[in-house]
Structure formats: structure tokens, C-alpha cells
Scaffold this motif. Structure first.
Motif, PDB file in Angstrom:
ATOM      1  N   ARG A  32       0.838  -1.218   0.000  1.00  0.00           N
ATOM      2  CA  ARG A  32       0.000   0.000   0.000  1.00  0.00           C
ATOM      3  C   ARG A  32       0.866   1.258   0.000  1.00  0.00           C
ATOM      4  N   GLN A  33       1.951   1.198   0.754  1.00  0.00           N
ATOM      5  CA  GLN A  33       2.841   2.363   0.797  1.00  0.00           C
ATOM      6  C   GLN A  33       3.549   2.552  -0.554  1.00  0.00           C
ATOM      7  N   GLU A  35       2.305   1.814  -3.359  1.00  0.00           N
ATOM      8  CA  GLU A  35       1.275   2.371  -4.247  1.00  0.00           C
ATOM      9  C   GLU A  35       1.184   3.889  -4.040  1.00  0.00           C
ATOM     10  N   ARG A  36       1.226   4.317  -2.767  1.00  0.00           N
ATOM     11  CA  ARG A  36       1.207   5.755  -2.489  1.00  0.00           C
ATOM     12  C   ARG A  36       2.447   6.449  -3.055  1.00  0.00           C
ATOM     13  N   LEU A  37       3.566   5.757  -2.989  1.00  0.00           N
ATOM     14  CA  LEU A  37       4.808   6.307  -3.531  1.00  0.00           C
ATOM     15  C   LEU A  37       4.709   6.428  -5.051  1.00  0.00           C
ATOM     16  N   GLY A  38       3.860   5.573  -5.652  1.00  0.00           N
ATOM     17  CA  GLY A  38       3.606   5.698  -7.086  1.00  0.00           C
ATOM     18  C   GLY A  38       4.489   4.826  -7.967  1.00  0.00           C
ATOM     19  N   VAL A  39       4.953   3.665  -7.456  1.00  0.00           N
ATOM     20  CA  VAL A  39       5.759   2.808  -8.321  1.00  0.00           C
ATOM     21  C   VAL A  39       4.882   2.292  -9.468  1.00  0.00           C
ATOM     22  N   ASP A  40       5.462   2.166 -10.651  1.00  0.00           N
ATOM     23  CA  ASP A  40       4.686   1.754 -11.817  1.00  0.00           C
ATOM     24  C   ASP A  40       4.376   0.265 -11.747  1.00  0.00           C
ATOM     25  N   ILE A  41       5.380  -0.505 -11.336  1.00  0.00           N
ATOM     26  CA  ILE A  41       5.239  -1.958 -11.278  1.00  0.00           C
ATOM     27  C   ILE A  41       5.778  -2.439  -9.942  1.00  0.00           C
ATOM     28  N   GLN A  59      -3.179 -11.726  -2.757  1.00  0.00           N
ATOM     29  CA  GLN A  59      -3.786 -10.659  -1.950  1.00  0.00           C
ATOM     30  C   GLN A  59      -3.361  -9.280  -2.434  1.00  0.00           C
ATOM     31  N   ILE A  60      -2.082  -9.129  -2.717  1.00  0.00           N
ATOM     32  CA  ILE A  60      -1.575  -7.834  -3.182  1.00  0.00           C
ATOM     33  C   ILE A  60      -2.194  -7.509  -4.550  1.00  0.00           C
ATOM     34  N   ALA A  61      -2.285  -8.524  -5.420  1.00  0.00           N
ATOM     35  CA  ALA A  61      -2.875  -8.317  -6.752  1.00  0.00           C
ATOM     36  C   ALA A  61      -4.329  -7.858  -6.642  1.00  0.00           C
ATOM     37  N   THR A  63      -5.605  -6.209  -4.022  1.00  0.00           N
ATOM     38  CA  THR A  63      -5.726  -4.985  -3.224  1.00  0.00           C
ATOM     39  C   THR A  63      -5.254  -3.737  -3.970  1.00  0.00           C
ATOM     40  N   ILE A  64      -4.116  -3.864  -4.660  1.00  0.00           N
ATOM     41  CA  ILE A  64      -3.480  -2.679  -5.264  1.00  0.00           C
ATOM     42  C   ILE A  64      -4.086  -2.391  -6.634  1.00  0.00           C
ATOM     43  N   LYS A  65      -4.472  -1.130  -6.837  1.00  0.00           N
ATOM     44  CA  LYS A  65      -5.127  -0.785  -8.101  1.00  0.00           C
ATOM     45  C   LYS A  65      -4.304   0.135  -8.993  1.00  0.00           C
ATOM     46  N   ASN A  66      -3.400   0.916  -8.389  1.00  0.00           N
ATOM     47  CA  ASN A  66      -2.716   1.933  -9.186  1.00  0.00           C
ATOM     48  C   ASN A  66      -1.302   1.572  -9.627  1.00  0.00           C
ATOM     49  N   SER A  67      -0.866   0.353  -9.298  1.00  0.00           N
ATOM     50  CA  SER A  67       0.423  -0.124  -9.799  1.00  0.00           C
ATOM     51  C   SER A  67       0.155  -1.473 -10.455  1.00  0.00           C
ATOM     52  N   SER A  68       0.950  -1.799 -11.469  1.00  0.00           N
ATOM     53  CA  SER A  68       0.813  -3.105 -12.108  1.00  0.00           C
ATOM     54  C   SER A  68       1.545  -4.126 -11.234  1.00  0.00           C
TER      55      SER A  68
END
Ligand code: ZN
Length: 515
Positions: A32-33, A35-41, A59-61, A63-68
Motif C-alpha cells: 500500500r505504501q 502504491e502511495r509512492l507511485g511505483v509503476d510496477i 492478496q496484493i494483486a 488490493t493494489i489498483k494503481n500499480s501493475s
């Protein structure tokens, strides 16, 4: 300005660091962190390696929506199929498939001829591309491969459907000049090279991981693989924060930048350091405690006249700020909730209540509750979802310079029953640990003990890390409390509880194989 994609592998390569073992909740918190940092992948793990890894990648796949999200697979069909099962629910499923490409790995590790190796790589990429929209192919140990062979392997895997080609310096052997030549060679000798994104992945055995990554970027890499704080196998990977800040500060030179939210860097670094139990050295670039401290009189004088005399990175850029009081005793639930949301809280109502209670409790003991304290309380609650285990109720220590330290502990057992014991030790912490060992079944041996404060000040929160051997496992544990003795007890119990979970897991896995 070129945009460089950041491929973070803290949860896969970083987790392979000696002594690091993250549980599911901890991996999710880091994801989650990131994702907030904005990593692409984000490389979440190696799904075929264990049931635990499969579960956390899945689980991560989800949960996370903004990173591949991606997972690692060897060039075998079953690994790729397992990875698909773990990743298919993600927003943008991506596979990372690899096979070795250097003569030494082909001959001694794989026992394959170059033709056989190309054949296997092509088949694997084809199979992966039939399932995944994005397929990254890694030519492991590329920096020690023969360039004409590497060019052939890369061309054929692009033809087979790879969308990203990664050329790793797996053993940390190459130099900036050499890696630059390798990327330039591919640009020149691989006919389909413009159809893919080139990626670089570097290890730090000779201290050149970041320099090599930047040299690869200068020579055509559009993706950089790295880990937070540079954790990873052996001497670690290229450090994400150093690459990101170097590109940002020297945009004039590199003409490239990442899309990261740089002010999340410090918090990401602290979280990974804490959960991976790997302290950041004070002199570490960008995130070390001394990175922005100016000691010399001449420097301080210059700084007062004009900050730019000696400061090339501002602390604010990476989210380093003076710890300020954020909330106090009289803060209400609403203000508290807002602050937590700002810190990235993603839990449910019960977890919120737990953190709120811990906060109120802390307000009674500590004058100023800072953002760092709140973040510590939040992480503690979010990563401590361990059930059916030992739970500390009370601890009391009798200490004096002239008497033998004695501890009394009350603890809830996994069965739900209460137990009380007392024991002595040569010091207060040892007295507590001797008492706990009486309650916990079987011998526990303490391998390492470390203590630090969340941030300075006489009333700071204490964080204790321990490493124990228990029930045939080595496990680490963490405890945070206002008092060092309570934090010590919590860390010990946390390590034991984590061992019990791991033990239950291994049992399940063995059963599964036997069936
Ligand atoms: Zn690696």
C-alpha cells in the motif's frame, strides 16, 4: 523528458535478504505504501515458490489498483500457470519470466546448449503471452553473457511476445561503462528492439548498483528495477530512493525522471526498515538520519546565508520534516481519523478503534504525539493480525542495584487460559525473558536484541527487535511501547507467535505434498 518506469522488487528480491521474513499483513502494508509512492510496477513475490508466497501475491494483486502487479516465474509451464492463478485478478496482470543467459549458468546450472536455452525461453514467453497482457522476459546474468548470443535471445523472445526485456547484472559484476555498452549493443543489433521497453536490474556487490542503473538509463533502459533502502540478496539491489532522487536532482543531465511522489520516500524507507528489521545506516544517501545534517561550522554558516551553498536536496523533497506535534489528549475521533487517512490508513472499524485506544493511552504518557508515533501505532495494529497465540496481559519487574531483578508476568495462552509466572535474571530484560520462557512451551533461545526510539526525546516510544530460535525456526519479532521493558516483552512474544504461524504453515504444506 523521458519517463522511466520504476519496477519495485522490495517484496521479492528485497525479501530474499538474509534474515528478512515478512508475513502477509506486513507485505500488504508495504504494498500500500509503494502504491502511495507511485511505483509503476510492483513485484509481489514468486508464486510457485511456496503457498505463502502464492497467497501474498494474490492478496496484493487484489488490493493494489494503481500499480501493475507482477510475480516471478522460472521458464517452466507450471510456474507460469501458478503465477497466472495468483495474478489474474489484478488490474494489469504482468508476468516476469526468467532464464539464465551466461555461458557459466547455461553449462553448470542448467546443463543446456545455447540452442536449447533459446528454445525454452521462446516456448515459455509464448505460453505466458497466451495468458498475460504484459510479459517481461529476464535474461538472468546478462552482464556475463556473450553479446551476440544475448542479442539473438532478446530478438527471439520479443518475437515470441515479450513486452519488456530485462538485462540484469545478477551477480553485481559489471561497471557503468560496460552496462552502457551492453544496452547500446542491444539497441543496435536487435531488429525488434523498439517494440519493447528495456529494463535494468542491478546488484550492489561492488557498490555500483545505482551507478550501473543510471548508466543503463542513459543508454536506453526505460525501466529500472530497484528496492527500497537497497535491500536484497547479498549486498542488496540498487536503491530506489537514490535512483529516483538522482534523476530528479540531475534532470538537466539525465533528461529523464520517474513518476514517483518523492515526498513519500522517507516514510516508505522507514516502513520497510522497520518491517524488514533492517536499520538504515546514518550516512545512507537520501534517507539516512545524517543525510541532511550539516556539522561543519563553515557549512552551517553558508547554509544560514543561502541554503543552496551546501544543500543540493531539500529534506522536504523526500518527506523529511521536523517532527511536529500533530495531535494531543483532547483531539477528537474526527481529527484523528483525518490524520490517519492522511497517513494511508486502510483498515476497518475495529482496527481504527484499536489504534484510537492506543493513541489515547499514549497521550497519557507522552506530551506530544507526532506523526511518526501515529505511523508506528498504525503499522503495529495493521501488521499484528496474529490470532490463537500468546498474549501479554501484565508485566512487573522488581529492580534495584543491590538486589536480583525479578519479573512477574501474566499471559493469555493460545488455549485461552491465563498463566502467571515469576523468575529472576541478571538484568531486567533477562528476568522478563526467563519468565516468558517458563510460560511458553519448549526452549526459546535469544539470538539478537536491539532497541531504538521512534524519534528522539525523553518520552519517545521504544521499539525493540529480537531474533529468537524456537521450535526449530529462526524468527524475528518486534514490539513498540512507551516503556522499554514492555516493548521488550512484546517483541519476544511477537517472535514466538510468528514462529507458531510459520510452523502451522509448514505442517500444512507438508501435508499437501503427501496427499
Ligand atoms: Zn536480483
Amino acid at each position: 523528458m523521458r519517463k522511466i518506469n520504476v519496477f519495485d522488487t522490495t517484496l521479492r528480491d528485497g525479501e530474499q535478504s538474509a534474515g528478512v521474513s515478512l508475513n502477509l499483513e506486513e507485505k500488504l502494508e508495504i504494498a500500500r505504501q509503494l502504491e502511495r509512492l507511485g511505483v509503476d510496477i510492483m513485484e509481489a513475490g514468486f508464486p510457485a515458490s511456496s503457498k505463502g508466497d502464492f497467497q501474498s501475491v494474490q492478496q496484493i494483486a487484489r488490493t493494489i489498483k494503481n500499480s501493475s502487479i507482477t510475480g516471478l516465474a522460472r521458464a517452466v509451464q507450471s510456474d507460469i500457470d501458478t503465477a497466472w492463478e495468483a495474478l489474474k485478478d489484478s488490474a494489469e496482470p504482468r508476468l516476469h519470466v526468467f532464464i539464465a543467459s551466461s555461458p557459466i549458468h547455461m553449462q553448470y546450472k542448467l546443463n543446456m546448449t545455447p540452442d536449447q536455452l533459446v528454445e525454452r525461453a521462446v516456448q515459455s514467453v509464448k505460453h505466458a503471452a497466451s495468458k498475460f497482457p504484459h510479459v517481461q522476459f529476464s535474461a538472468e546474468d546478462a552482464s556475463r553473457a556473450e553479446l551476440p548470443f544475448l542479442a539473438r535471445l532478446v530478438e527471439e523472445t520479443i518475437q515470441a511476445g515479450a513486452t519488456v526485456i530485462n538485462l540484469p547484472d545478477t551477480v553485481g559484476f559489471t561497471t557503468p561503462h560496460e552496462i552502457g555498452k551492453m544496452f547500446a549493443y542491444m539497441k543496435e543489433h536487435v531488429p525488434s528492439i523498439d517494440k519493447v521497453v528495456l529494463s535494468t536490474h542491478n546488484h550492489n556487490d561492488l557498490g555500483m548498483a545505482v551507478a550501473n542503473s543510471l548508466a543503463a538509463i542513459q543508454n536506453g533502459a526505460g525501466q529500472v528495477e530497484c528496492t527500497v533502502n537497497g535491500i536484497g540478496e547479498r549486498a542488496g539491489n540498487a536503491a530506489l530512493e537514490e535512483i529516483a532522487v538522482a534523476l530528479n536532482i540531475r534532470k538537466d543531465y539525465y533528461k529523464a525522471d520517474t513518476g514517483l511522489t518523492l515526498k513519500e520516500i522517507k516514510r516508505t524507507s522507514s516502513l520497510v526498515s522497520k518491517l524488514a528489521n533492517m536499520p538504515v545506516p546514518g550516512n545512507k544517501a537520501v534517507v539516512g538520519a545524517n543525510a541532511f545534517a550539516h556539522e561543519s561550522g563553515i557549512h552551517q554558516d553558508g547554509m544560514l546565508k543561502n541554503k543552496e551553498t551546501y544543500e543540493i536536496i531539500t529534506p522536504e523533497l523526500v518527506g523529511v520534516h521536523e517532527s511536529s506535534m500533530v495531535l494531543g489528549k483532547h483531539s477528537g475521533r474526527h481529527a484523528f481519523k483525518e490524520k490517519l487517512t492522511e497517513l494511508g490508513f486502510a483498515g476497518d472499524a475495529t482496527q481504527f478503534q484499536q489504534i484510537f485506544d492506543a493513541f489515547k493511552d499514549l497521550c497519557d504518557k507522552k506530551k506530544e504525539v507526532t506523526e511518526d508515533d501515529l505511523f508506528a501505532l498504525m503499522t503495529e495494529t495493521m501488521t499484528d493480525a496474529i490470532q490463537e497465540s500468546y498474549e501479554l496481559q501484565t508485566v512487573q519487574v522488581n529492580y534495584g542495584t543491590n538486589n536480583i531483578p525479578t519479573a512477574t508476568v501474566t499471559m493469555k495462552l493460545p488455549s485461552g487460559e491465563m498463566a502467571q509466572e515469576a523468575a529472576t535474571g541478571s538484568g531486567s530484560v533477562e528476568a522478563i525473558y526467563n519468565t516468558l520462557e517458563r510460560i511458553i512451551e519448549g526452549p526459546v533461545s535469544l539470538e539478537d536484541y536491539r532497541i531504538q526510539s521512534v524519534n528522539g526525546g525523553g518520552d519517545a516510544l521504544a521499539e525493540v527487535y529480537v531474533q529468537v530460535k524456537y521450535a526449530g525456526f529462526e524468527s524475528s519479532g518486534r514490539g513498540t511501547a512507551h516503556d522499554v521493558l514492555e516493548a521488550s516483552a512484546k517483541a519476544y512474544i511477537n517472535a514466538v507467535n510468528r514462529t507458531l504461524i510459520r510452523k502451522a504453515y509448514e505442517q500444512e504444506q507438508t501435508n499437501k505434498v503427501n496427499i
